[in-house]
Design a protein around this motif. Structure first.
Motif, PDB file in Angstrom:
ATOM      1  N   UNK A 139      -2.880  -0.556   5.681  1.00 23.91           N
ATOM      2  CA  UNK A 139      -3.331  -0.202   4.336  1.00 23.91           C
ATOM      3  C   UNK A 139      -4.805   0.151   4.442  1.00 23.91           C
ATOM      4  N   UNK A 140      -5.255   1.086   3.611  1.00 21.41           N
ATOM      5  CA  UNK A 140      -6.678   1.411   3.675  1.00 21.41           C
ATOM      6  C   UNK A 140      -7.410   0.825   2.479  1.00 21.41           C
ATOM      7  N   UNK A 141      -8.714   0.975   2.467  1.00 15.68           N
ATOM      8  CA  UNK A 141      -9.543   0.317   1.469  1.00 15.68           C
ATOM      9  C   UNK A 141      -9.424   0.942   0.087  1.00 15.68           C
ATOM     10  N   UNK A 142      -8.717   2.081   0.009  1.00 16.89           N
ATOM     11  CA  UNK A 142      -8.436   2.695  -1.293  1.00 16.89           C
ATOM     12  C   UNK A 142      -7.076   2.256  -1.837  1.00 16.89           C
ATOM     13  N   UNK A 143      -6.330   1.479  -1.042  1.00 19.36           N
ATOM     14  CA  UNK A 143      -5.017   1.031  -1.468  1.00 19.36           C
ATOM     15  C   UNK A 143      -3.867   1.857  -0.943  1.00 19.36           C
ATOM     16  N   UNK A 144      -4.152   2.878  -0.136  1.00 10.56           N
ATOM     17  CA  UNK A 144      -3.076   3.687   0.431  1.00 10.56           C
ATOM     18  C   UNK A 144      -2.338   2.861   1.480  1.00 10.56           C
ATOM     19  N   UNK A 145      -1.031   2.779   1.344  1.00 15.69           N
ATOM     20  CA  UNK A 145      -0.193   1.968   2.225  1.00 15.69           C
ATOM     21  C   UNK A 145       0.620   2.858   3.138  1.00 15.69           C
ATOM     22  N   UNK A 146       0.741   2.453   4.396  1.00 11.58           N
ATOM     23  CA  UNK A 146       1.655   3.097   5.339  1.00 11.58           C
ATOM     24  C   UNK A 146       2.808   2.146   5.588  1.00 11.58           C
ATOM     25  N   UNK A 147       3.998   2.537   5.141  1.00  9.74           N
ATOM     26  CA  UNK A 147       5.198   1.744   5.386  1.00  9.74           C
ATOM     27  C   UNK A 147       5.977   2.292   6.559  1.00  9.74           C
ATOM     28  N   UNK A 148       7.209   1.856   6.680  1.00  6.94           N
ATOM     29  CA  UNK A 148       8.050   2.292   7.800  1.00  6.94           C
ATOM     30  C   UNK A 148       8.710   3.646   7.548  1.00  6.94           C
ATOM     31  N   UNK A 149       8.576   4.172   6.347  1.00  9.96           N
ATOM     32  CA  UNK A 149       9.114   5.491   6.060  1.00  9.96           C
ATOM     33  C   UNK A 149      10.510   5.503   5.493  1.00  9.96           C
ATOM     34  N   UNK A 150      11.057   4.334   5.163  1.00 10.32           N
ATOM     35  CA  UNK A 150      12.406   4.288   4.612  1.00 10.32           C
ATOM     36  C   UNK A 150      12.520   4.830   3.208  1.00 10.32           C
ATOM     37  N   UNK A 151      11.450   4.728   2.426  1.00  2.00           N
ATOM     38  CA  UNK A 151      11.444   5.266   1.074  1.00  2.00           C
ATOM     39  C   UNK A 151      11.879   4.318  -0.017  1.00  2.00           C
ATOM     40  N   UNK A 152      12.336   3.119   0.336  1.00  2.00           N
ATOM     41  CA  UNK A 152      12.831   2.191  -0.681  1.00  2.00           C
ATOM     42  C   UNK A 152      11.715   1.725  -1.620  1.00  2.00           C
ATOM     43  N   UNK A 153      10.568   1.375  -1.060  1.00  2.00           N
ATOM     44  CA  UNK A 153       9.474   0.917  -1.906  1.00  2.00           C
ATOM     45  C   UNK A 153       8.841   2.069  -2.678  1.00  2.00           C
ATOM     46  N   UNK A 154       8.832   3.280  -2.117  1.00  4.42           N
ATOM     47  CA  UNK A 154       8.320   4.434  -2.850  1.00  4.42           C
ATOM     48  C   UNK A 154       9.089   4.634  -4.146  1.00  4.42           C
ATOM     49  N   UNK A 155      10.377   4.354  -4.125  1.00  5.29           N
ATOM     50  CA  UNK A 155      11.216   4.529  -5.308  1.00  5.29           C
ATOM     51  C   UNK A 155      11.189   3.314  -6.225  1.00  5.29           C
ATOM     52  N   UNK A 156      10.711   2.201  -5.726  1.00  3.48           N
ATOM     53  CA  UNK A 156      10.733   0.959  -6.501  1.00  3.48           C
ATOM     54  C   UNK A 156       9.419   0.653  -7.202  1.00  3.48           C
ATOM     55  N   UNK A 157       8.305   0.838  -6.519  1.00  6.95           N
ATOM     56  CA  UNK A 157       7.016   0.380  -7.045  1.00  6.95           C
ATOM     57  C   UNK A 157       6.598   1.031  -8.358  1.00  6.95           C
TER      58      UNK A 157
END
Length: 204
Positions: A139-157
């Protein structure tokens, strides 16, 4: 941290970042991983309240933390929800379903994970959370997160309320100055690391 770090900024594609970060995690000695998992558990009491609903996850493989993390959460808050991953007919990720964490009540699931047994709560249950612990590779200091790329959290958050704390759980070295971002990314509001505990991100 990894070979493609330049002045605190990860260079290259997301796939390259993921490969480098996963390789670095595999090099962490078991004793260090265990100590960091204990530290993460100890920090929970600093910011989790008795009235909170917390959406969490069970760390697996080399992810920071341990199963004891959700047990500690259950001691501290009103309710712990764990994710249930499901896909559409074409194999694409859907927004996560949720189940109430009950010790001893987990069942084997896809991806080698454990998940709550039915009945499950709908994806909209995420909107009830006061705090969401989110798995991340960095994660960076602006809050950008790098996940595993599955897309589940992108659709949930996006379901979360604006006031909900979105907490990326990473090793201290996995907090970086800048990651590549895309318009659909939901930014984290906080980061939790073994050494520093919970602290807010710029989120701008």
């Amino acid at each position: 941290m990894c070979a493609d770090m330049v002045d605190g900024v990860l260079a290259g594609t997301k796939a390259q970042h993921r490969a480098a970060l996963l390789a670095a995690r595999r090099e962490v000695p078991d004793a260090v991983r265990a100590a960091e998992a204990l530290a993460l558990c100890e920090h929970l009491g600093e910011f989790v309240s008795a009235s909170d609903t917390v959406c969490a996850y069970l760390p697996v493989g080399t992810e920071p933390g341990s199963p004891q993390l959700v047990d500690r959460l259950r001691e501290l808050c009103a309710r712990v929800l764990l994710p249930v991953a499901r896909s559409d007919a074409d194999g694409g990720p859907l927004a996560l379903l949720w189940g109430v964490y009950v010790p001893g009540g987990l069942v084997s699931a896809r991806f080698g994970l454990l998940e709550p047994a039915e009945p499950w709560l709908p994806a909209s249950a995420l909107g009830e959370a006061d705090l969401v612990l989110v798995p991340a590779l960095a994660v960076d200091r602006r809050g950008v997160r790098l996940g595993r790329g599955g897309g589940f959290y992108d659709r949930s958050l996006p379901i979360c309320r604006p006031a909900t704390k979105l907490v990326a759980v990473v090793r201290d070295a996995e907090l970086v100055d800048e990651l590549p971002s895309e318009p659909h990314d939901v930014r984290m509001t906080h980061v939790l690391t073994p050494k520093h505990g919970l602290f807010a991100l710029a989120n701008t």
